[in-house]
Write an enzyme that holds these catalytic residues in place. Structure first.
Site, PDB file in Angstrom:
ATOM      1  N   ARG A 236      75.424 138.250  -6.892  1.00 52.90           N
ATOM      2  CA  ARG A 236      75.915 136.942  -7.333  1.00 52.90           C
ATOM      3  C   ARG A 236      77.406 137.124  -7.585  1.00 52.90           C
ATOM      4  O   ARG A 236      77.818 137.932  -8.438  1.00 52.90           O
ATOM      5  CB  ARG A 236      75.169 136.500  -8.599  1.00 52.90           C
TER       6      ARG A 236
ATOM      7  N   ASP B 226      80.794 136.173  -8.976  1.00 60.35           N
ATOM      8  CA  ASP B 226      81.292 135.354 -10.081  1.00 60.35           C
ATOM      9  C   ASP B 226      82.536 134.563  -9.683  1.00 60.35           C
ATOM     10  O   ASP B 226      83.481 135.111  -9.111  1.00 60.35           O
ATOM     11  CB  ASP B 226      81.622 136.263 -11.269  1.00 60.35           C
TER      12      ASP B 226
ATOM     13  N   ASP C 174      76.259 130.622 -19.073  1.00 53.88           N
ATOM     14  CA  ASP C 174      77.476 129.847 -19.323  1.00 53.88           C
ATOM     15  C   ASP C 174      77.189 128.573 -20.087  1.00 53.88           C
ATOM     16  O   ASP C 174      77.858 128.258 -21.080  1.00 53.88           O
ATOM     17  CB  ASP C 174      78.155 129.484 -17.998  1.00 53.88           C
TER      18      ASP C 174
ATOM     19  N   ASP D  35      76.286 123.363 -10.310  1.00 55.31           N
ATOM     20  CA  ASP D  35      76.180 122.889 -11.693  1.00 55.31           C
ATOM     21  C   ASP D  35      75.679 121.449 -11.802  1.00 55.31           C
ATOM     22  O   ASP D  35      75.265 121.020 -12.880  1.00 55.31           O
ATOM     23  CB  ASP D  35      77.546 122.970 -12.391  1.00 55.31           C
ATOM     24  N   ASP D  36      75.736 120.696 -10.713  1.00 51.25           N
ATOM     25  CA  ASP D  36      75.534 119.254 -10.826  1.00 51.25           C
ATOM     26  C   ASP D  36      74.139 118.880 -11.324  1.00 51.25           C
ATOM     27  O   ASP D  36      73.985 117.928 -12.096  1.00 51.25           O
ATOM     28  CB  ASP D  36      75.811 118.570  -9.490  1.00 51.25           C
TER      29      ASP D  36
ATOM     30  N   GLU E  97      79.128 131.823  -7.044  1.00 46.47           N
ATOM     31  CA  GLU E  97      79.271 130.825  -8.109  1.00 46.47           C
ATOM     32  C   GLU E  97      80.595 130.113  -7.867  1.00 46.47           C
ATOM     33  O   GLU E  97      81.641 130.744  -7.769  1.00 46.47           O
ATOM     34  CB  GLU E  97      79.300 131.470  -9.496  1.00 46.47           C
TER      35      GLU E  97
END
Length: 607
Positions: free
Chosen positions: A258, A260, A391, A322-323, A297
Site C-alpha cells: 500500500r 502512502d 487516518d 475516501d469518497d 493511497e
C-alpha cells in the site's frame, strides 16, 4: 536503468557492503565490535563497496564519511539499538519458508483488515498478531494490511516517521519475526499487504541526506522534505525505492504494498516512478510465480494511477478512495467541517457506491477547485473502500470511532452497506466487534523538542474540524498509545459478540454469494428516498436487493418485481440474534408489496 543492490549481501564466508554516497570523497566501513575501519572502493554513479571476510549475522557496522562523522546504513536491514545506533548485518535468506503452495489472493476476492502492530495485541509485536491468526480466520478476512513497519524513532509510532525503509522496527520483533508472521498467514490462506512510505522520511534519525541527494528542493509535503524522484541524481534515489519495494515482496514474501500518499510523490519525468515501480513488480511476479500488488493511497480521485500504461496510466493495481467513507460518515453523523463540508447529501452515497468517486470533475467547496475524473472504465476490484481507517479515526481530536459517534444499530447498517458494494472492502481493526476504544495519533521521539512540535502541529490541524482543541491528547504521552490498544474481551460482552457474528455473516455472504463475488459496477442500480436506499445488483440470473435505512424512524417503500418473482431475506441487521430491536420485514418479498423497514437497519434479499 541498471539497478544496484544496496543492502549488505551475506555469503558463506564474507559480506559485501554497498552504499550510495555521492556527497562523500571517502567512505570507510566501521566495525566497532572488531575495532576495524575498512576503506571502501568507489564505483560508478556514487556507489561505494567493499567485501569483507568472516562477517557473520549480528555484526554491527556504520559508515564513516570523509573521515569525519559515522552514520548507520541508509539501507540497513536491522537497527537493534534504534535509529541512532549501529546497523546490524542479517541474512534474510537464512529464513526457512513453508509457503511454497501459497498462490495469493486476487483483489476481487480480498476482504482486507488494516491493523497497527503496536496496538492490535497486548504484546504489541508480530508475535502478538500471530496469536490472533485463528481469530482472523474465524472472522473470515483473508488479507491483513500492516501499517508501516520500517524503523522509526522510539517504540510508539503510527509508522509514518520511518527513517530506515529496509529495516523492520526492532520493538515489533524485527525482520525474522515479520517473516514468521507472513509465513504463518500464508499457511492459513491469509495474504499480507504492507504499508510503505515513499514520499518522505521521518524527522529523527534521518541521516540519508549526509550520504546522497535523497531530497528534492522543488516541492514540499506536510511531513517533511519530499523524496527526489525527478531532479539531479534522482536515478539512484529511484533505485533505492525500487530495491526496497522488491525486497519486501521477494525476501519477505509480502503479497502487496500500500503506497502512502502518492499525491505527495512528485515526478515530472517522462517515466513516472509509479510506472517504473509497477513494471519492476510485474517482472518480480513473473519470477516468483505469485502476483504482487501495488495499491495507491491518493486524494486526487485520479484513475491515472490504476490505468494501464497503454491507456496513459501508471499501471498500479488498485487505489484507496475516501469518497465512500466521507459520504457515509456525513450521512450518519451530520458533520460538515473541514473536508466534510463537501458531503452530506444522500445522493452522494449512491454515487460513491455506483461510480466510486463522488467528485469526478465537480467543484469542491473545501478545495476551492474542481477535481477528479471518471471511473467508468475501471472495475470495482481497483478500489478499496472503508467505513473507517487509521487516518479517519486517528486524525480526530478524541480518536473516536464511528460506533461512538453514532450507535450500535447504525454501525451494523454501515457495515452492511460496505460489503454489498462492488469494491474491495476494508475493515479497521476492532470495528468487527464494535470496539469503542479510541485510536489516537501517537509518537515517542527521543527528542522532547520534536515531540512538542508534533503536539503543536496536531492542534493546528484539528482547528479545521474542532473549535476547542484544548482536550487534545499529547501524541507522545503513554496515554495516547495505551488507550489506543484494542480492548478485546469479545466473549464476555454480548454486544461485541453480536457485532462479531454479524460481521462474520456479512463476510461469509460477500465471499460466497454469486452476485457479491463479482466486482461489477455496471450491473447495479441504486435509488434513495431521503436516507432510505434501495440497491439492486445482478449477475446473469442471480439477483440481490439491499434496503439501507439510515433514518431514525421506520420507513416504508413499494416493491416492484416480476409478477412471479419471489425474493428471500438473507440478512436483517435488526434481528434479535444480533441484538437488534426485532425484524419487521417479511421473510419473502413478492411483487407490489409494501415493505416496512426498521429504523437504522439494512435488509438484504436474494433471488
Amino acid at each position: 536503468m541498471k539497478y544496484q543492490t544496496i543492502f549488505p549481501l551475506v555469503q558463506e564466508s564474507s559480506c559485501e557492503f554497498t552504499t550510495w554516497a555521492p556527497k562523500a570523497n571517502s567512505v570507510h566501513l566501521e566495525l566497532p565490535q572488531k575495532g576495524q575501519s575498512i576503506e571502501m572502493q568507489p564505483l560508478e554513479s556514487g556507489y561505494w563497496t567493499v567485501n569483507v571476510k568472516k562477517i557473520s549475522s549480528g555484526t554491527r557496522y556504520k559508515y564513516r564519511l570523509n573521515n569525519k562523522d559515522s552514520f548507520p546504513d541508509p539501507a540497513s536491514l536491522s537497527q537493534p539499538g534504534g535509529v541512532h545506533e549501529a546497523s546490524e548485518v542479517i541474512n534474510t535468506k537464512a529464513f526457512k519458508w513453508n509457503d511454497d503452495k501459497w498462490k495469493g489472493i486476487p483483489p476481487e476476492d480480498m476482504i482486507q483488515y488494516e491493523l497497527h502492530t503496536g496496538t492490535f495485541s497486548s504484546e504489541g509485536t508480530f508475535k502478538g498478531i500471530q496469536k490472533k491468526i485463528s481469530y482472523l480466520k474465524k472472522l473470515g478476512i483473508n488479507t491483513i494490511e500492516l501499517l508501516p513497519v520500517a524503523q522509526f524513532s522510539g517504540k510508539r509510532n503510527w509508522g509514518y516517521d520511518g527513517v530506515y525503509p529496509f529495516a523492520v522496527q526492532n520493538s515489533y520483533g524485527g525482520a525474522f519475526e515479520l517473516m514468521k508472521l507472513v509465513d504463518e498467514c500464508h499457511q492459513n490462506k491469509i495474504a499480507v499487504i504492507l504499508d510503505v512510505v515513499y514520499n518522505h522520511f521521518g524527522p529523527e534519525g534521518n541521516y540519508v541526506g549526509n550520504f546522497g541527494h535523497y531530497f528534492s528542493g522543488k516541492y514540499s509535503t506536510p511531513w517533511g522534505n519530499p523524496v527526489n524522484f525527478d531532479g539531479p541524481h534522482s536515478d539512484q534515489v529511484r533505485n533505492f525505492i525500487i530495491q526496497n519495494a522488491l525486497m519486501w515482496c521477494r525476501d519477505f514474501h509480502i503479497d502487496g504494498l500500500r503506497l502512502d500518499a502518492v499525491h505527495s510523490i512528485f515526478d515530472f519525468g517522462a517515466r513516472h516512478i509509479m510506472q517504473e515501480l509497477a513494471e519492476n513488480m510485474e517482472d518480480l511476479s513473473y519470477k516468483t510465480g505469485r502476483k504482487h500488488y501495488l495499491i495507491a493511497e491518493s486524494h486526487l480521485n485520479d484513475v491515472r494511477y490504476i490505468n494501464a500504461v497503454s491507456a496513459g496510466g501508471y499501471g498500479l493495481d488498485a487505489q484507496w478512495t475516501d469518497d465512500f467513507h466521507h459520504a457515509i460518515h456525513t450521512l450518519v453523523t451530520g458533520e460538515k467541517k473541514g473536508y466534510y463540508m463537501d458531503f452530506g447529501k444522500p445522493q452522494q452515497l449512491s454515487k460513491s457506491i455506483k461510480d466510486v468517486f463522488v467528485f469526478d470533475g465537480q467543484y469542491s467547496e473545501f478545495r476551492k477547485k474542481s477535481y477528479g475524473n471518471s471511473t467508468k472504465n475501471n472495475p470495482g476490484k481497483q478500489f478499496v473502500i472503508f467505513n473507517q481507517n487509521h487516518d479517519q479515526i486517528g486524525n480526530r481530536l478524541r480518536g473516536d470511532r464511528l460506533i461512538s459517534l453514532t450507535d450500535f444499530e447504525t454501525a451494523k447498517t454501515i457495515a452492511g452497506a460496505m460489503f454489498v458494494t462492488p469494491n474491495i472492502p476494508m475493515l479497521f481493526m476492532g470495528e468487527e466487534y464494535g470496539e469503542r476504544n479510541p485510536f489516537y495519533y501517537f509518537v515517542s521521539h527521543l527528542d522532547p523538542k520534536l515531540n512538542k512540535l508534533v503536539s503543536e502541529g496536531r492542534k493546528k490541524e484539528f482547528k479545521d474540524f474542532f473549535a476547542d482543541t484544548s482536550a487534545a491528547i499529547a501524541p507522545d504521552s503513554r496515554t495516547a498509545f495505551n488507550d489506543s490498544k484494542l480492548s478485546w474481551n469479545i466473549e464476555g460482552d454480548a454486544e461485541k459478540t453480536a457485532m462479531f457474528d454479524f460481521y462474520r455473516e456479512l463476510i461469509h455472504l460477500r465471499k460466497n454469494h454469486p452476485v457479491l463475488q463479482i466486482p461489477d459496477k455496471d450491473n447495479l442500480t441504486i435509488t434513495e428516498d431521503g436516507k432510505l436506499f434501495k440497491m439492486e445488483r445482478w449477475h446473469g440470473e442471480k439477483r440481490l436487493i439491499a434496503f439501507m435505512n439510515f433514518e431514525d424512524k421506520e420507513k416504508s417503500t413499494g416493491v416492484q418485481l416480476d409478477s412471479k418473482e419471489k425474493l428471500q431475506k438473507i440478512v436483517d441487521s435488526s434481528a434479535t440474534k444480533w441484538k437488534g430491536p426485532g425484524e419487521i420485514a417479511p421473510a419473502i418479498l413478492v411483487d407490489n408489496q409494501n415493505l416496512s423497514i426498521q429504523k437504522k437497519s439494512i435488509i438484504i434479499y436474494s433471488k
